[in-house]
Design an enzyme around this catalytic site. Structure first.
Site, PDB file in Angstrom:
ATOM      1  N   CYS A   2      36.543  31.342  70.676  1.00  0.00           N
ATOM      2  CA  CYS A   2      35.580  32.419  70.515  1.00  0.00           C
ATOM      3  C   CYS A   2      34.563  32.325  71.655  1.00  0.00           C
ATOM      4  O   CYS A   2      34.211  31.242  72.091  1.00  0.00           O
ATOM      5  CB  CYS A   2      34.818  32.389  69.191  1.00  0.00           C
ATOM      6  N   ARG A  27      38.747  32.630  75.873  1.00  0.00           N
ATOM      7  CA  ARG A  27      38.378  31.790  74.730  1.00  0.00           C
ATOM      8  C   ARG A  27      38.936  32.307  73.408  1.00  0.00           C
ATOM      9  O   ARG A  27      38.800  31.657  72.373  1.00  0.00           O
ATOM     10  CB  ARG A  27      36.848  31.695  74.619  1.00  0.00           C
ATOM     11  N   TRP A  73      38.749  34.126  68.221  1.00  0.00           N
ATOM     12  CA  TRP A  73      40.006  33.410  67.965  1.00  0.00           C
ATOM     13  C   TRP A  73      39.934  33.028  66.489  1.00  0.00           C
ATOM     14  O   TRP A  73      39.143  32.191  66.086  1.00  0.00           O
ATOM     15  CB  TRP A  73      40.116  32.165  68.852  1.00  0.00           C
ATOM     16  N   ASN A  99      30.414  31.125  67.206  1.00  0.00           N
ATOM     17  CA  ASN A  99      31.590  30.382  67.674  1.00  0.00           C
ATOM     18  C   ASN A  99      31.526  29.009  67.023  1.00  0.00           C
ATOM     19  O   ASN A  99      30.537  28.301  67.184  1.00  0.00           O
ATOM     20  CB  ASN A  99      31.551  30.263  69.204  1.00  0.00           C
ATOM     21  N   GLY A 100      32.579  28.644  66.285  1.00  0.00           N
ATOM     22  CA  GLY A 100      32.600  27.334  65.631  1.00  0.00           C
ATOM     23  C   GLY A 100      33.163  27.459  64.234  1.00  0.00           C
ATOM     24  O   GLY A 100      33.734  28.497  63.877  1.00  0.00           O
ATOM     25  N   GLU A 477      55.627  18.228  79.714  1.00  0.00           N
ATOM     26  CA  GLU A 477      54.708  19.258  80.215  1.00  0.00           C
ATOM     27  C   GLU A 477      55.464  20.552  80.532  1.00  0.00           C
ATOM     28  O   GLU A 477      54.982  21.650  80.225  1.00  0.00           O
ATOM     29  CB  GLU A 477      53.961  18.711  81.448  1.00  0.00           C
ATOM     30  N   LYS A 481      54.666  24.186  78.854  1.00  0.00           N
ATOM     31  CA  LYS A 481      54.388  25.397  79.647  1.00  0.00           C
ATOM     32  C   LYS A 481      55.310  26.523  79.208  1.00  0.00           C
ATOM     33  O   LYS A 481      54.872  27.638  78.975  1.00  0.00           O
ATOM     34  CB  LYS A 481      54.622  25.159  81.149  1.00  0.00           C
ATOM     35  N   GLU A 484      54.622  27.820  75.497  1.00  0.00           N
ATOM     36  CA  GLU A 484      53.345  28.481  75.194  1.00  0.00           C
ATOM     37  C   GLU A 484      53.233  29.882  75.794  1.00  0.00           C
ATOM     38  O   GLU A 484      52.549  30.733  75.237  1.00  0.00           O
ATOM     39  CB  GLU A 484      52.131  27.615  75.553  1.00  0.00           C
ATOM     40  N   HIS A 500      70.584  10.413  69.968  1.00  0.00           N
ATOM     41  CA  HIS A 500      70.179   9.866  68.672  1.00  0.00           C
ATOM     42  C   HIS A 500      69.783  10.966  67.691  1.00  0.00           C
ATOM     43  O   HIS A 500      69.095  10.703  66.712  1.00  0.00           O
ATOM     44  CB  HIS A 500      69.040   8.859  68.872  1.00  0.00           C
ATOM     45  N   LYS A 595      41.934  29.331  75.494  1.00  0.00           N
ATOM     46  CA  LYS A 595      41.840  28.341  76.560  1.00  0.00           C
ATOM     47  C   LYS A 595      41.095  27.093  76.123  1.00  0.00           C
ATOM     48  O   LYS A 595      41.483  25.978  76.426  1.00  0.00           O
ATOM     49  CB  LYS A 595      41.126  28.982  77.750  1.00  0.00           C
TER      50      LYS A 595
HETATM   51  C1  AGP Z   1      48.008  23.747  78.153  1.00  0.00           C
HETATM   52  O1  AGP Z   1      48.631  24.685  78.912  1.00  0.00           O
HETATM   53  C2  AGP Z   1      47.153  24.166  77.090  1.00  0.00           C
HETATM   54  N1  AGP Z   1      46.723  25.442  77.057  1.00  0.00           N
HETATM   55  C3  AGP Z   1      46.546  23.129  76.187  1.00  0.00           C
HETATM   56  O2  AGP Z   1      47.567  22.279  75.778  1.00  0.00           O
HETATM   57  C4  AGP Z   1      45.368  22.291  76.737  1.00  0.00           C
HETATM   58  O3  AGP Z   1      45.826  21.428  77.728  1.00  0.00           O
HETATM   59  C5  AGP Z   1      44.729  21.523  75.569  1.00  0.00           C
HETATM   60  O4  AGP Z   1      44.235  22.439  74.649  1.00  0.00           O
HETATM   61  C6  AGP Z   1      43.655  20.575  76.017  1.00  0.00           C
HETATM   62  O5  AGP Z   1      42.613  21.247  76.639  1.00  0.00           O
HETATM   63  P1  AGP Z   1      41.536  20.478  77.494  1.00  0.00           P
HETATM   64  O6  AGP Z   1      42.236  19.883  78.659  1.00  0.00           O
HETATM   65  O7  AGP Z   1      40.558  21.528  77.889  1.00  0.00           O
HETATM   66  O8  AGP Z   1      40.945  19.425  76.623  1.00  0.00           O
END
Ligand code: AGP
Length: 600
Positions: A2, A27, A73, A99-100, A477, A481, A484, A500, A595
């Site tokens: 948010c 956000r 969000w 926000n929170g 990673e 990517k 998501e 396994h 984000k």
């Molecule tokens: C990665 O592409 C993400 N959007 C997410 O996993 C991110 O890395 C994670 O939320 C941690 O965020 P930060 O690095 O701001 O703590």
């Protein structure tokens, strides 16, 4: 998550608020709203969806010099008009954005607000109804707000309007980020300086449990006891062009392309006049004093931590454990006698990581934050900070922050090793420079990777990434990517672990992306590829020059073996990007995500 904004001054506030919200859309983007106030009262405009949807319904004819706004969000209640902010009290006197998360909202509702009719399912509405209740009991707005804050458990960044007051935005913060921006004849409120860079670069940081009375010519900060706090403003060192896409179609592509420049900037920033890598002495002393390092992070930053463990153990010979922040707090391992905690976080605001930081500080342990955002919560609350110098990362999918995290962790490992008198058999500055050149080559290979994305990922429902050792971590990673932003179900596995259980999922045509950048496991990962091919998989081998074979789909330039993650991740970022593009997904704002993850 948010984002909130506020403006009070002499100009019409609508456009300033909307522009600010557009900058904060990273956000959260389920719904958005603004409330503006003029002599006719408070006007609220809300829309489900994006800020662009909100723009479409804001009445251009309403002029107002004071207003607040929010991009959401969803946590409590589905994304909808009724759950979107701003929320108003039953009487209509107070209007609030938040926000929170208010953890005790249900209890507060039952104890204090049993006779109030609630409109939404949100925790936020409890706050605005409580302020109204206290005001109704005879408290001035500031006191009513303060009384309310004293009852809240949880996190909040708040901006409140009072229909009976044309002069003030009431603001408060606890755990969620919030800044007040200062202007000439106006002042603003924002979750992030980027949002209001259009009107000011002068900001005042707020601490937890502070209240701010924001008027157009004055900003007064108080603590919950009502004592005034003086704080010097700072200049936000951000360039407005850093937060624009320029000619790029998406922030993600721009940020992928920025990686060579970011790496070169890091090499500069961490170099002394003698051309040697440097890190503040007190940080190196803290690392040397530790008998074990605990890296705490989430998502991509966690994946960077896994690679960082290899760097630190290989070069500095200090044992390292890497933990997912949301697990660590509830399931703490037996700690060593002299631990050092390293928090890795692009945003520096991740609530799960912050919760661990609070715990370990209470336990009296030293903490270092590696972050992209100076002045962020994790940076402020840790003992030490190392900055990533990556510039604002706007796309939800983290790219340049990941490679920056690897570079900084590598430098920390090297400087610690040397300071411990250990020999480092290669010149890290030189090798990082070569890695930056290799990154450039990869960023210029977009057309090839776009074709690969079509070939391997255009029709599939799922995809596996395999690797061994450090390649396994990069595979994790790569899978994150891809899933998501393209919504293809993607998982990373250690090459040897597939048989396994997971190999049962391989069907005719299942794409398996294998990384082969490590000489010691080159043959064994290729053996794992044969196992999946025998079961129908469509293999895509990404190898490093020197280790490549005829069947490989893509070969990355040769760099030092320990630094391959900085390079091998780039084709994976681009594969994810093009797979998402081919599927018509919103690359920069994937569904359900935000984000900055500021709720636990
Ligand atoms: C990665 O592409 C993400 N959007 C997410 O996993 C991110 O890395 C994670 O939320 C941690 O965020 P930060 O690095 O701001 O703590």
């Amino acid at each position: 998550m948010c984002g909130i904004v506020g403006y009070i001054g002499n100009n019409d506030s609508k456009e300033i608020l909307l522009k600010g919200l557009e900058k904060l859309e990273y956000r959260g983007y389920d719904s958005a709203g603004i409330a503006v106030k003029n002599e006719n009262g408070i006007h609220v405009f809300k829309a489900k969806g994006r800020i662009a949807d909100l723009r479409g319904i804001v009445n251009e004819n309403v002029m107002a010099e004071i207003g607040i706004g929010h991009t959401r969000w969803a946590t409590h209640g589905v994304p909808s008009m009724v759950n979107s902010h701003p929320h108003q009290s039953e009487s209509g006197r107070f209007t609030l954005v938040h926000n929170g998360v208010i953890e005790n909202y249900d209890l507060l509702k039952r104890e204090y607000l049993a006779d109030v009719r609630f409109e939404s399912e949100t925790d936020t509405e409890v706050i605005v109804q409580l302020v109204d209740k206290f005001a109704h009991e005879g408290f001035e707005t500031l006191e009513a707000f303060r009384n309310t804050l004293k009852l809240l458990h949880g996190s909040y960044a708040l901006a409140l309007l009072d229909a009976e007051d044309n002069e003030t935005i009431y603001v408060a913060k606890n755990k969620s980020p919030l800044l007040v921006g200062l202007g000439d004849g106006f002042n603003v409120v924002a979750s992030d300086a980027m949002a209001m860079l259009q009107v000011t670069n002068q900001y005042v940081e707020l601490m937890d449990k502070e209240i701010v009375i924001v008027a157009k010519d004055e900003v007064t900060i108080q603590n919950l006891a009502g004592e005034t706090i003086n704080r010097t403003p700072y200049t936000a060192e951000l360039d407005a062009s850093d937060i624009e896409k320029g000619t790029y179609p998406h922030y993600m592509l721009k940020e992928i392309d920025e990686q060579p420049a970011v790496l070169r900037k890091i090499i500069q920033a961490y170099q002394n006049d003698q051309g040697q890598l440097k890190i503040e002495e007190e940080i190196i002393s803290a690392v040397k004093a530790a008998d074990r390092i605990y890296i705490i992070a989430a998502g991509t930053s966690y994946h960077a931590g896994l690679v960082g463990k290899q760097f630190i153990e290989n070069l500095a010979k200090v044992p390292v454990e890497v933990h997912i922040s949301s697990e660590f707090g509830y399931n703490m391992p037996l700690l060593s006698e002299r631990p050092l905690f390293i928090f890795i976080s692009q945003s520096g605001e991740t609530a799960d990581s912050r919760a661990v930081l609070v715990q370990v500080k209470e336990m009296g342990y030293p903490a270092l934050t590696i972050t992209n955002v100076p002045g962020s919560t994790l940076s402020r609350e840790a003992d030490y900070t190392l900055l990533l110098h990556a510039g604002p990362e706007i796309a939800v999918a983290s790219t340049k922050a990941y490679t920056a995290q690897l570079a900084v962790l590598g430098i920390l490992a090297e400087v610690t090793a040397k300071s411990r008198g250990l020999e480092v058999s290669f010149d890290l500055i030189h090798e990082l420079g070569l890695a930056a050149n290799a990154m450039e080559v990869l960023c210029d290979s977009k057309e090839i990777i776009e074709v690969m994305a079509r070939e391997f990922l255009s029709v599939t429902r799922n995809c596996f990434f395999i690797g061994r050792g450090i390649d396994f971590y990069v595979g994790l990673e790569g899978a994150l990517k891809l899933k998501e932003i393209s919504y293809i179900q993607a998982e990373g596995f250690a090459g040897g672990e597939l048989k396994h259980g997971t190999i049962a999922l391989i069907e005719e045509g299942t794409p398996v992306i294998a990384l082969a950048t490590q000489e010691s496991v080159n043959l064994s990962i290729r053996g794992n590829v044969k196992e999946v091919v025998a079961r129908g998989a469509n293999p895509c081998i990404i190898s490093m020059n020197g280790l490549n074979m005829d069947e490989d789909s893509f070969v990355i330039p040769e760099v030092h073996e320990l630094l391959t993650p900085l390079i091998s991740v780039i084709p994976l970022q681009l594969l994810a990007y093009y797979a998402a593009l081919h599927r018509d997904c919103d690359v920069d704002k994937p569904r359900n995500l935000a984000k900055s993850v500021t709720v636990e």
